[in-house]
Structure formats: C-alpha cells, structure tokens
Scaffold this motif. Structure first.
Motif, PDB file in Angstrom:
ATOM      1  N   UNK A 128      11.382  19.494   6.139  1.00  0.00           N
ATOM      2  CA  UNK A 128      10.120  19.009   6.706  1.00  0.00           C
ATOM      3  C   UNK A 128       9.580  17.812   5.908  1.00  0.00           C
ATOM      4  N   UNK A 129       9.826  17.820   4.598  1.00  0.00           N
ATOM      5  CA  UNK A 129       9.326  16.740   3.741  1.00  0.00           C
ATOM      6  C   UNK A 129      10.004  15.416   4.064  1.00  0.00           C
ATOM      7  N   UNK A 130      11.273  15.471   4.492  1.00  0.00           N
ATOM      8  CA  UNK A 130      11.979  14.237   4.867  1.00  0.00           C
ATOM      9  C   UNK A 130      11.255  13.561   6.024  1.00  0.00           C
ATOM     10  N   UNK A 131      10.714  14.370   6.932  1.00  0.00           N
ATOM     11  CA  UNK A 131       9.984  13.829   8.080  1.00  0.00           C
ATOM     12  C   UNK A 131       8.649  13.229   7.648  1.00  0.00           C
ATOM     13  N   UNK A 132       7.956  13.880   6.710  1.00  0.00           N
ATOM     14  CA  UNK A 132       6.693  13.327   6.203  1.00  0.00           C
ATOM     15  C   UNK A 132       6.938  11.979   5.523  1.00  0.00           C
TER      16      UNK A 132
ATOM     17  N   UNK B  83       7.850   4.426   7.847  1.00  0.00           N
ATOM     18  CA  UNK B  83       7.755   3.729   9.131  1.00  0.00           C
ATOM     19  C   UNK B  83       6.452   2.947   9.254  1.00  0.00           C
ATOM     20  N   UNK B  84       5.356   3.578   8.884  1.00  0.00           N
ATOM     21  CA  UNK B  84       4.053   2.932   9.061  1.00  0.00           C
ATOM     22  C   UNK B  84       3.791   1.843   8.021  1.00  0.00           C
TER      23      UNK B  84
ATOM     24  N   UNK C 113      -0.595   4.988  10.242  1.00  0.00           N
ATOM     25  CA  UNK C 113      -0.023   6.323  10.091  1.00  0.00           C
ATOM     26  C   UNK C 113      -0.627   7.316  11.073  1.00  0.00           C
ATOM     27  N   UNK C 114      -1.957   7.305  11.189  1.00  0.00           N
ATOM     28  CA  UNK C 114      -2.627   8.261  12.080  1.00  0.00           C
ATOM     29  C   UNK C 114      -2.217   8.023  13.540  1.00  0.00           C
ATOM     30  N   UNK C 115      -2.083   6.755  13.927  1.00  0.00           N
ATOM     31  CA  UNK C 115      -1.685   6.442  15.297  1.00  0.00           C
ATOM     32  C   UNK C 115      -0.239   6.843  15.541  1.00  0.00           C
ATOM     33  N   UNK C 116       0.622   6.656  14.538  1.00  0.00           N
ATOM     34  CA  UNK C 116       2.026   7.065  14.664  1.00  0.00           C
ATOM     35  C   UNK C 116       2.130   8.568  14.846  1.00  0.00           C
TER      36      UNK C 116
ATOM     37  N   UNK D 172       0.816  -1.219   0.000  1.00  0.00           N
ATOM     38  CA  UNK D 172       0.000   0.000   0.000  1.00  0.00           C
ATOM     39  C   UNK D 172       0.851   1.271   0.000  1.00  0.00           C
ATOM     40  N   UNK D 173       2.145   1.150   0.299  1.00  0.00           N
ATOM     41  CA  UNK D 173       2.997   2.346   0.317  1.00  0.00           C
ATOM     42  C   UNK D 173       3.108   2.946  -1.077  1.00  0.00           C
ATOM     43  N   UNK D 174       2.974   2.112  -2.114  1.00  0.00           N
ATOM     44  CA  UNK D 174       3.081   2.627  -3.478  1.00  0.00           C
ATOM     45  C   UNK D 174       2.018   3.690  -3.741  1.00  0.00           C
TER      46      UNK D 174
END
Length: 273
Positions: free
Chosen positions: A148-152, A158-159, A167-170, A89-91
């Motif tokens: 900031x984009x590197x963090x997004x 990670x998720x 993602x929302x919980x992270x 799903x990351x794709x």
C-alpha cells in the motif's frame, strides 16, 4: 555564504549575499561544520528561502537524518527513471510522509490504500518507483513496508512532476474512477479480475473520460455507430448510463452520450471476458 545554523549533516541554514537566510541541502554540507563557517557551494544541491520553508526547517530538526537521506535517494531515483525534474516541494512532502510511515510501521500500524489497484494501473511508472522505494527502505532501514505504501509514494511522485497536478485532486479523480468501477460491478453483478488487460483498459479509459469531461472535451463518435452500440449492447449501455447518473449526482460531472458509447464497449468486453 556563511552558516548560521546546522540542522544536520546534510542541511544547514546559510546567509546569502543579500542577507537573506536560506536552507542549503546537500550531501555532507553540514558535516564537521560550525556556525559562521563558510559553506562549500559545490556541496549544495538545493537552496530554499527560509521564510518560505519554515516547515522544512522544522521537519529537518524533528525527523531522523536517515529518513531525510532515504527521501533524497528515492527522489533522485524517480527523476532518473521518469527522465524529468520533480518539483522542489517533493522534498518536504515525501520526507514527511516516509518518516511518518516508517514510524507507523515500527508501531505495527498498517494503513490500507483503498486506491491501490487504480494507482497501480493509472500511474504505473510511479508505482514501480514506489516498489523500488519499499525495497530501498528495507535494505537501508530494515523496515518492511506493505505494498500500500508503494501506492502512496507513487501519488506523491506523480503530483510533483512538472505537470502532475495537485495531490488532493489526483486522489479525488482516482477515487471517482474506483466508484465508477464499483457501480459497474454492482450493476452487472460480476467480479473483475484486476490483473486482466480488459480491466486495465477500462480503468485507463474512465480516467481519460473524466479528464475530458473536466476540460469540456468530447470524445467524438459517429451517430450511426453510437445507435448501433446502444442497440447491440443494450445491457452494457444501460450500465454505462447508470455510471453516468451516479457520477452526475455525486460529483456534478456530466458525460456526453458519445463518451458512454466508448465506455459501453469496455463494459461489454468485461462481460464476456
């Protein structure tokens, strides 16, 4: 498998042996192909059942092909660096995010990531991949993205690890850690140096303290040791108590006193660094 529709050079819709349509992804899988051509199965890297991935089809038709390729290259790099397989799903999620971020940047719209410092510490390997991704985007698309984009990107990666979580919980957990740190800063009236090891240790400990609280685990501490910490580091312990009270009020999360003892030690180290 026959091609029923070409989405771009790297994505086509095919009909399998069970007469089920799927999206076939792979480098050059649709290059110089036409409807009803037989797909080269050696070029297929991923297959997605179409009825379950209508969003992916819409995305592939909407975004520039180079954004899709960028996302695939970042995913490949991430899997190699982390030595793990990312969820398919990351794709969809990462391609959509990166394409939108590039378009925003071209329009001069810069989004700040309020969790930047926490993400840098809590998800360091993923953040390093995010930094690589920014450089890769710059080289391939001549678009310079803010840090900031590197963090997004790190959060998405990670998720999407096999056990990465939601993602929302992270994001929620990371935001709670940030709020806990802000409470400590306000209570002690101190400024923390975010590149110091003591700050990193605090952030990491708070994250694991939250994780233990959510799983109803207790970070045990000898009662005599706890009483000594409360007595010797009274200011830091009262600060830890304030963190605990706000955490309970805002999020309904209760930290046991033993956990506060460990948090007190981290706060005390910050006070005298």
């Amino acid at each position: 498998m026959k091609i029923t529709k070409i989405l771009n050079n790297n994505a086509v819709i095919v009909m399998d042996g069970q007469q089920q349509e799927q999206i076939a992804i792979g480098a050059g899988v649709g290059f110089e192909k036409r409807k009803n051509d037989i797909v080269n199965i050696n070029k297929i890297e991923k297959l997605f059942v179409l009825k379950e991935n209508e969003k992916l089809q819409q995305l592939l038709l909407r975004i520039p092909e180079e954004h899709f390729i960028l996302s695939k290259e970042i995913i490949t790099y991430a899997e190699k660096q982390l030595d793990t397989k990312l969820n398919d799903h990351i794709l969809l999620a990462l391609t959509d995010h990166i394409s939108f971020a590039i378009e925003r940047e071209k329009q001069g719209i810069h989004l700040k990531n309020k969790l930047l410092q926490e993400i840098k510490i809590l998800y360091k390997p993923e953040f390093e991949i995010g930094l690589w991704a920014l450089q890769h985007i710059k080289e391939k698309n001549q678009v310079e993205m803010p840090i900031d984009e590197a963090a997004f990107i790190a959060l998405h990666i990670h998720t999407m690890k096999i056990k990465g979580g939601d993602l929302h919980e992270t994001v929620r957990q990371t935001a709670i850690v940030r709020d806990m740190v802000e409470t400590i800063k306000d209570y002690l009236q101190i400024k923390m140096e975010e590149d110091e090891i003591s700050y990193e240790r605090l952030i990491t400990h708070l994250r694991f303290a939250l994780s233990r609280a959510n799983q109803y685990e207790v970070h045990s501490m000898d009662e005599e040791m706890l009483q000594m910490i409360k007595r010797k580091f009274n200011v830091s312990f009262r600060c830890a108590l304030e963190v605990s009270k706000k955490l309970s009020r805002a999020h309904g999360i209760e930290l046991p006193e033993e956990e506060l003892g460990y948090i007190t030690l981290h706060i005390e180290r910050l006070r005298h660094y």
